[in-house]
Write a protein that holds these residues in place. Structure first.
Motif, PDB file in Angstrom:
ATOM      1  N   LEU A   1      16.808  -0.093 -15.249  1.00 52.39           N
ATOM      2  CA  LEU A   1      17.000   0.965 -14.268  1.00 52.39           C
ATOM      3  C   LEU A   1      17.017   0.330 -12.879  1.00 52.39           C
ATOM      4  O   LEU A   1      15.996  -0.191 -12.410  1.00 52.39           O
ATOM      5  CB  LEU A   1      15.875   1.999 -14.358  1.00 52.39           C
ATOM      6  CG  LEU A   1      16.009   3.220 -13.446  1.00 52.39           C
ATOM      7  CD1 LEU A   1      17.279   4.006 -13.763  1.00 52.39           C
ATOM      8  CD2 LEU A   1      14.786   4.120 -13.582  1.00 52.39           C
ATOM      9  N   ILE A   2      18.192   0.323 -12.255  1.00 57.19           N
ATOM     10  CA  ILE A   2      18.350  -0.239 -10.912  1.00 57.19           C
ATOM     11  C   ILE A   2      18.905   0.876 -10.041  1.00 57.19           C
ATOM     12  O   ILE A   2      20.086   1.204 -10.110  1.00 57.19           O
ATOM     13  CB  ILE A   2      19.273  -1.470 -10.923  1.00 57.19           C
ATOM     14  CG1 ILE A   2      18.704  -2.537 -11.872  1.00 57.19           C
ATOM     15  CG2 ILE A   2      19.431  -2.036  -9.513  1.00 57.19           C
ATOM     16  CD1 ILE A   2      19.565  -3.783 -12.018  1.00 57.19           C
ATOM     17  N   GLN A   3      18.028   1.481  -9.250  1.00 55.52           N
ATOM     18  CA  GLN A   3      18.372   2.674  -8.471  1.00 55.52           C
ATOM     19  C   GLN A   3      18.598   2.320  -7.006  1.00 55.52           C
ATOM     20  O   GLN A   3      17.728   1.726  -6.373  1.00 55.52           O
ATOM     21  CB  GLN A   3      17.233   3.699  -8.510  1.00 55.52           C
ATOM     22  CG  GLN A   3      16.845   4.228  -9.867  1.00 55.52           C
ATOM     23  CD  GLN A   3      15.597   5.098  -9.741  1.00 55.52           C
ATOM     24  OE1 GLN A   3      14.750   4.881  -8.884  1.00 55.52           O
ATOM     25  NE2 GLN A   3      15.488   6.094 -10.602  1.00 55.52           N
TER      26      GLN A   3
ATOM     27  N   ALA B   1      11.797  11.153  -4.286  1.00 49.86           N
ATOM     28  CA  ALA B   1      11.401  12.235  -5.174  1.00 49.86           C
ATOM     29  C   ALA B   1      10.801  11.681  -6.461  1.00 49.86           C
ATOM     30  O   ALA B   1      11.295  10.700  -7.027  1.00 49.86           O
ATOM     31  CB  ALA B   1      12.607  13.114  -5.499  1.00 49.86           C
ATOM     32  N   LYS B   2       9.730  12.304  -6.909  1.00 49.05           N
ATOM     33  CA  LYS B   2       9.027  11.840  -8.110  1.00 49.05           C
ATOM     34  C   LYS B   2       9.910  11.916  -9.349  1.00 49.05           C
ATOM     35  O   LYS B   2       9.666  11.220 -10.338  1.00 49.05           O
ATOM     36  CB  LYS B   2       7.749  12.661  -8.315  1.00 49.05           C
ATOM     37  CG  LYS B   2       6.737  12.537  -7.171  1.00 49.05           C
ATOM     38  CD  LYS B   2       6.267  11.102  -7.012  1.00 49.05           C
ATOM     39  CE  LYS B   2       5.148  10.979  -5.985  1.00 49.05           C
ATOM     40  NZ  LYS B   2       5.668  10.788  -4.630  1.00 49.05           N
TER      41      LYS B   2
ATOM     42  N   ILE C   1       0.829  -1.204   0.000  1.00 46.95           N
ATOM     43  CA  ILE C   1       0.000   0.000   0.000  1.00 46.95           C
ATOM     44  C   ILE C   1       0.865   1.256   0.000  1.00 46.95           C
ATOM     45  O   ILE C   1       0.654   2.170  -0.801  1.00 46.95           O
ATOM     46  CB  ILE C   1      -0.947   0.021   1.223  1.00 46.95           C
ATOM     47  CG1 ILE C   1      -1.834  -1.227   1.221  1.00 46.95           C
ATOM     48  CG2 ILE C   1      -1.794   1.290   1.233  1.00 46.95           C
ATOM     49  CD1 ILE C   1      -2.714  -1.378   0.006  1.00 46.95           C
ATOM     50  N   ALA C   2       1.836   1.322   0.912  1.00 46.53           N
ATOM     51  CA  ALA C   2       2.683   2.511   1.012  1.00 46.53           C
ATOM     52  C   ALA C   2       3.875   2.203   1.896  1.00 46.53           C
ATOM     53  O   ALA C   2       3.913   1.181   2.598  1.00 46.53           O
ATOM     54  CB  ALA C   2       1.897   3.696   1.584  1.00 46.53           C
ATOM     55  N   ALA C   3       4.863   3.088   1.846  1.00 49.18           N
ATOM     56  CA  ALA C   3       6.016   2.994   2.745  1.00 49.18           C
ATOM     57  C   ALA C   3       6.481   4.402   3.077  1.00 49.18           C
ATOM     58  O   ALA C   3       6.398   5.311   2.242  1.00 49.18           O
ATOM     59  CB  ALA C   3       7.151   2.195   2.113  1.00 49.18           C
ATOM     60  N   GLN C   4       6.941   4.569   4.303  1.00 53.33           N
ATOM     61  CA  GLN C   4       7.496   5.846   4.745  1.00 53.33           C
ATOM     62  C   GLN C   4       8.939   5.621   5.158  1.00 53.33           C
ATOM     63  O   GLN C   4       9.222   4.745   5.989  1.00 53.33           O
ATOM     64  CB  GLN C   4       6.707   6.426   5.928  1.00 53.33           C
ATOM     65  CG  GLN C   4       5.234   6.704   5.632  1.00 53.33           C
ATOM     66  CD  GLN C   4       4.351   5.479   5.776  1.00 53.33           C
ATOM     67  OE1 GLN C   4       4.534   4.680   6.696  1.00 53.33           O
ATOM     68  NE2 GLN C   4       3.388   5.330   4.883  1.00 53.33           N
ATOM     69  N   ALA C   5       9.835   6.380   4.544  1.00 53.22           N
ATOM     70  CA  ALA C   5      11.246   6.268   4.889  1.00 53.22           C
ATOM     71  C   ALA C   5      11.513   7.025   6.170  1.00 53.22           C
ATOM     72  O   ALA C   5      11.050   8.159   6.347  1.00 53.22           O
ATOM     73  CB  ALA C   5      12.109   6.817   3.759  1.00 53.22           C
TER      74      ALA C   5
ATOM     75  N   GLY D   1      19.060   8.835  -3.268  1.00 51.68           N
ATOM     76  CA  GLY D   1      19.295   9.417  -1.961  1.00 51.68           C
ATOM     77  C   GLY D   1      18.518   8.829  -0.811  1.00 51.68           C
ATOM     78  O   GLY D   1      18.634   9.323   0.320  1.00 51.68           O
ATOM     79  N   VAL D   2      17.738   7.770  -1.046  1.00 53.05           N
ATOM     80  CA  VAL D   2      16.967   7.152   0.030  1.00 53.05           C
ATOM     81  C   VAL D   2      17.708   5.906   0.514  1.00 53.05           C
ATOM     82  O   VAL D   2      17.803   4.905  -0.212  1.00 53.05           O
ATOM     83  CB  VAL D   2      15.545   6.776  -0.438  1.00 53.05           C
ATOM     84  CG1 VAL D   2      14.744   6.173   0.719  1.00 53.05           C
ATOM     85  CG2 VAL D   2      14.829   7.997  -0.999  1.00 53.05           C
ATOM     86  N   ALA D   3      18.227   5.958   1.725  1.00 54.96           N
ATOM     87  CA  ALA D   3      19.018   4.849   2.262  1.00 54.96           C
ATOM     88  C   ALA D   3      18.166   3.590   2.395  1.00 54.96           C
ATOM     89  O   ALA D   3      17.034   3.635   2.893  1.00 54.96           O
ATOM     90  CB  ALA D   3      19.590   5.229   3.622  1.00 54.96           C
TER      91      ALA D   3
END
Length: 375
Positions: free
Chosen positions: A335-337, A219-220, A173-177, A343-345
């Motif tokens: 694309l493997i980010q 970031a989008k 559903i969602a995740a918060q870093a 920037g998201v650990a």
């Protein structure tokens, strides 16, 4: 348990390979999928081909991970007793002017580290595959086919043997870093629940961009448009006229590899896939209209003029998640980010993992693990 070292979203062959690899490193790995079982999407709706690594731009992830993945995959299947057949592939030119494309593919393959390729003359082709009509060819001995379902079952068994947990019917559903990882919201059999994890790996295939958009803190600008491309397959009833895989020269811009002929491990001949980009917002649909038979016949007839249209029957379809759109001429890479990109650990997004994703799956899994810092 409501705290995991790693959560992997998507239980196709990529998610399974990642979960198996992570479970060798971490004590608690959770693999989720909204479907009722593993591999119900892209991973069970393809040609089951182990690619050599010929087509892709030198130095690209597709080229590097395909060559490495092919070697890893053959070794893994041998070690785990998974059925494979390295029967080889013939890429055929049906017009004299296509010879230059074969020469370019030979050079591209060598540049990518595929050093076992060799050309076939018209006379050699007549001895190699008498049913073919071609002016020249290129043979890839290390191309083969694999039982993809047995591969996926083996990866799941390996992951579970090492302590990983697979949860079907579990929708992300969602995740918060946060400072120490992620709070992940799931819906499991209609019930919402929350879990915490240090690492979050997005292997959601067709839904990878939708999944990424639900991760707060990402970031989008790091979420590119994804294009769904449907490919249909027709089966050819009766004895196959071929003993190898048969591919035409690829479509311009590598949007597809053309309607090719593949054999499964039981010897059934299949033709496909074609390339049909779907309109944005389309729903998953895997019907194969019988009306496509004529266009398939025209494509196949170029290299197999002896085809009997009455033996050509609709089989199945698949949908590929492409970063390359219908109007794009540039070949799009995987694309493997990881954190270095967005920037998201602790987050790795895998987007646009289409062919040669099956071949590259084990190499992709190792790359994902290398992108994650130690706990």
């Amino acid at each position: 348990m409501d705290k995991f070292d790693a959560v992997v979203i998507g239980a196709g062959v990529i998610g399974l390979a990642v979960a198996a690899s992570l479970s060798r490193r971490f004590a608690s790995v959770l693999l989720i999928d909204r479907a009722e079982a593993i591999g119900t999407g892209i991973s069970s709706r393809n040609s089951e081909v182990i690619h050599a690594g010929i087509y892709y731009p030198t130095g690209s992830l597709k080229a590097r991970l395909c060559v490495e993945g092919r070697q890893r995959l053959y070794a893994y299947c041998d070690r785990r007793g998974i059925a494979v057949n390295p029967l080889g592939k013939v890429i055929v030119a049906t017009q004299t002017e296509q010879q230059a494309q074969l020469d370019a593919l030979l050079a591209q393959g060598w540049a990518n580290g595929v050093t076992d390729l060799y050309p076939l003359s018209r006379r050699q082709l007549a001895e190699f595959e008498p049913a073919l009509a071609a002016t020249g060819g290129l043979f890839s001995p290390s191309t083969g086919i694999v039982d993809s379902h047995s591969l996926m079952l083996s990866l799941l068994a390996e992951a579970e043997e090492q302590g990983a947990i697979f949860c079907p019917h579990s929708e992300f559903i969602a995740a918060q870093a946060g400072g120490s990882g992620f709070r992940v919201e799931l819906k499991q059999l209609g019930e919402r629940m929350s879990i915490d994890t240090s690492y979050l790996i997005n292997c959601a295939g067709l839904y990878a961009t939708q999944t990424a958009a639900r991760i707060e803190g990402l970031a989008k600008s790091f979420i590119p448009p994804l294009h769904w491309c449907k490919g249909h397959y027709f089966a050819y009833q009766g004895k196959s006229p071929f003993s190898h895989l048969i591919y035409p020269v690829p479509e311009p811009g590598l949007k597809g590899l053309g309607v090719h002929a593949t054999l499964d491990l039981g010897g059934l001949l299949k033709f496909g896939p074609d390339t049909q980009f779907l309109t944005p917002g389309s729903q998953e649909s895997y019907q194969v209209p019988d009306a496509l038979r004529q266009s398939f016949l025209e494509a196949i007839f170029r290299y197999y003029p002896g085809i009997d249209i009455d033996r050509l029957v609709p089989a199945y379809a698949g949908i590929r998640p492409k970063l390359q759109g219908p109007d794009d001429s540039e070949v799009a890479d995987f694309l493997i980010q990881g954190e270095a990109e967005h920037g998201v650990a602790g987050l790795v997004n895998l987007i646009g993992i289409e062919s040669p994703g099956l071949t590259a799956s084990l190499a992709i899994a190792e790359l994902v693990c290398r992108r994650l810092p130690a706990i």
